[in-house]
Design a protein around this motif. Sequence first.
Motif, mmCIF file in Angstrom:
data_model
loop_
_atom_site.group_PDB
_atom_site.id
_atom_site.type_symbol
_atom_site.label_atom_id
_atom_site.label_comp_id
_atom_site.label_asym_id
_atom_site.label_seq_id
_atom_site.Cartn_x
_atom_site.Cartn_y
_atom_site.Cartn_z
ATOM 1 N N LYS A 109 0.827 -1.210 0.000
ATOM 2 C CA LYS A 109 0.000 0.000 0.000
ATOM 3 C C LYS A 109 0.861 1.259 0.000
ATOM 4 C CE LYS A 109 -3.400 2.463 2.830
ATOM 5 N NZ LYS A 109 -4.131 2.491 4.122
ATOM 6 N N ARG A 110 1.946 1.247 0.772
ATOM 7 C CA ARG A 110 2.834 2.412 0.845
ATOM 8 C C ARG A 110 3.524 2.661 -0.493
ATOM 9 N NH1 ARG A 110 1.813 6.245 4.397
ATOM 10 N NH2 ARG A 110 2.180 5.698 6.558
ATOM 11 N N ARG A 120 2.363 1.945 -3.398
ATOM 12 C CA ARG A 120 1.361 2.496 -4.318
ATOM 13 C C ARG A 120 1.099 3.981 -4.022
ATOM 14 N NH1 ARG A 120 -1.344 -1.292 -7.283
ATOM 15 N NH2 ARG A 120 -1.011 -3.479 -6.690
ATOM 16 N N GLU A 121 1.128 4.352 -2.761
ATOM 17 C CA GLU A 121 0.924 5.759 -2.395
ATOM 18 C C GLU A 121 2.004 6.648 -3.001
ATOM 19 O OE1 GLU A 121 0.779 6.167 1.824
ATOM 20 O OE2 GLU A 121 -1.089 5.051 2.048
#
Length: 219
Positions: free
Chosen positions: A144-145, A147-148
Amino acid sequence: NSRLCMSSAVAGYTRSLGSDGPPCSYEDLDHCTVAFLIGTNTAECHPVLFQRLLKRKRKNPGSVKIVVVDPRRTDTAKAADIHLPIAPGSDLAQLHGIAHLVLRENGQDPAFIDDHTENYDAFFDVAARWTPRRVALFCNIPEKRLREVAALFHRREKVLSLWSMGVNQRREGTAVVQGLINLHLLTGQIGKQGAGPFSLTGQPNAMGGREAGGLAHLL
């Protein structure tokens, strides 16, 4: 300084751009919307520049997002909006992973690539192999990080990348510098106000020394 501290940056700029001339200036700190700090503890090693960035952020909190890539939780990382504590030595894989996601989201700049770059297909083949899951496992960070951070590049924000000894003193430092420059070339984030790959030098006038021939192979 130019030989020991900056040789990876010198070689990376020369191989990628054909010249050891950083395509940025300190003024870009006042205009970027994303400050992407990798391999640099700027708060301690370049305190004047870091305070300049923080002052701007305090004055207008939404004006700039600070991203720090560093295995350690340094003072720089503590001030970041996003901290990626990657496994030591995995920074190039992380940059390829960001490129992979930029391509997946069609965040590249086709016009810039056609007009100003070479070997795009070969780079595409490399980035295609570094899937988010593979990178997350290799770098030991949440997918997720990753992708951020990738979203900040493919949204065409004004991204200013800054690095110093954490990249330049790596065994594969030149490759990491090229990987970072490739991200800017991929997204057209170069040659524009507030955007570009910016090596933070270790000593006063290191660039001037290089321009005057102060490198072992130029003397």
